[in-house]
Design an enzyme around this catalytic site. Sequence first.
Site, mmCIF file in Angstrom:
data_model
loop_
_atom_site.group_PDB
_atom_site.id
_atom_site.type_symbol
_atom_site.label_atom_id
_atom_site.label_comp_id
_atom_site.label_asym_id
_atom_site.label_seq_id
_atom_site.Cartn_x
_atom_site.Cartn_y
_atom_site.Cartn_z
ATOM 1 N N CYS A 299 0.808 -1.151 0.079
ATOM 2 C CA CYS A 299 0.136 0.085 0.160
ATOM 3 C C CYS A 299 0.826 1.306 0.082
ATOM 4 O O CYS A 299 0.342 2.180 -0.210
ATOM 5 C CB CYS A 299 -0.897 0.043 1.153
ATOM 6 S SG CYS A 299 -2.087 -1.463 1.302
ATOM 7 N N HIS B 167 -8.646 3.608 -2.433
ATOM 8 C CA HIS B 167 -7.090 3.447 -2.272
ATOM 9 C C HIS B 167 -6.615 2.590 -3.239
ATOM 10 O O HIS B 167 -6.603 1.179 -3.291
ATOM 11 C CB HIS B 167 -7.186 2.491 -0.887
ATOM 12 C CG HIS B 167 -5.798 1.959 -0.563
ATOM 13 N ND1 HIS B 167 -4.525 2.728 -1.032
ATOM 14 C CD2 HIS B 167 -5.478 1.073 0.310
ATOM 15 C CE1 HIS B 167 -3.604 1.762 -0.683
ATOM 16 N NE2 HIS B 167 -3.973 0.982 0.054
ATOM 17 N N CYS C 206 0.145 2.582 6.482
ATOM 18 C CA CYS C 206 0.461 1.316 7.064
ATOM 19 C C CYS C 206 0.577 0.509 5.705
ATOM 20 O O CYS C 206 0.279 0.782 4.401
ATOM 21 C CB CYS C 206 -0.777 0.681 7.814
ATOM 22 S SG CYS C 206 -2.354 0.886 6.926
#
Length: 402
Positions: A91, A358, A388
């Site tokens: 991510c 996202h 994160c």
Amino acid sequence: MAEAYIYDHVRTPRGKGKADGSLHEVTAIELGAQTLRAIRQRSDLDVGLVEDVVFGCVDPVGEAGADIARTVALKAGYGKTVPGVQINRFCASGLDAVNLAAAQVMSGNKELAIGGGVESMSRVGMGASGFGIAVDPSVAIDTYFMPQGVAADLIATKFGFSRDDVDAYSVQSHKRAHAAWEKGYFNNSVIPVKDINGLTILARDETIRPGADMQGLASLKPAFAMMGEQGGFDAVATFAHPDVEFVNHVHHAGNSSGIVDGAAAVLVGSKKAGKAMGKAPRARIKAYATIGSDLALMLTGPVDVTELVLKKAKMSLKDIDLFELNEAFASVVLRYQQAFDLDPARLNVNGGAIAMGHPLGATGAMILGTVLDELERTGKQTALITLCVAAGMGVATIIERV
């Protein structure tokens, strides 16, 4: 070491990451290429000055495979002399791409580079490239590996966040994102995605729900309860964290980050590069850091890496005006806010991934741009961007307006 500056940034709107999403017809290559074309046009950039393109892509397979950064640069018309490299830190890939572009400038090896990322989650499904740690018991068992959704629920349980807490944060994210769009805060940086005929396909983020409320969210069932209970991961959670008697499953699609398509690009260079382009820098990259963290909690890396990057920058929390943390799950943000006793008015002030989505490989570059725009709009000086990361990691960057 030399200093690295941000000269410009753009992103696409985020389109719903399903077959009926507005960006489904656009390949990841074209999404990325449109951001590079925009960077070129906005700055009247001589692409011969660009010495590297670093792009994050979490599932670089199929049409998004084989070093998509090089392909994007070629598709955008940057020419054969501009190299590209694709990276993957899950991510945080988009932010790490900017950090790696900056590192090349700081080292003196390059004068001008582009960092960014792309993910077409409607065309190349999440997890398409596999996930070795999750399927290899010899690694997963020894490290207390957890699926992210169950880990988010473990965080909520361990640190005392209820279903109402995570749902209320989701409502706030949608309202803030909607307000930011209505007030034009994203207008300068979000480029409309166009088709081959030059017609606009999507100009605004597609998944914001301004009418989101607690009553509507309350109707959604927890998404990770079955995985935790029947898949055995609740037992892993309580074994890794014996202070937790059971896992309270509170996350669902409405308080977790949306699956979307999108791309972003950030132009990073030295002072010398700025003079060659005839452009003044907008911000300086003051420090960046990466760290490993607890694999069972999985998503608490932003807390650990924030402490590290502040130490590297010789700064404290009070030196940071704005914080931008990817909203992977509501509990991730609530734990970060709790750990540092942060005023909510300093954190994700224009909403985040719960509302806007996202796009894995691009999000880090997107939120860096978002907070830079907000610094300029409000006259503030410093921001800390962090995400994160799957497999228990965190990445953070501090920028400072110049």
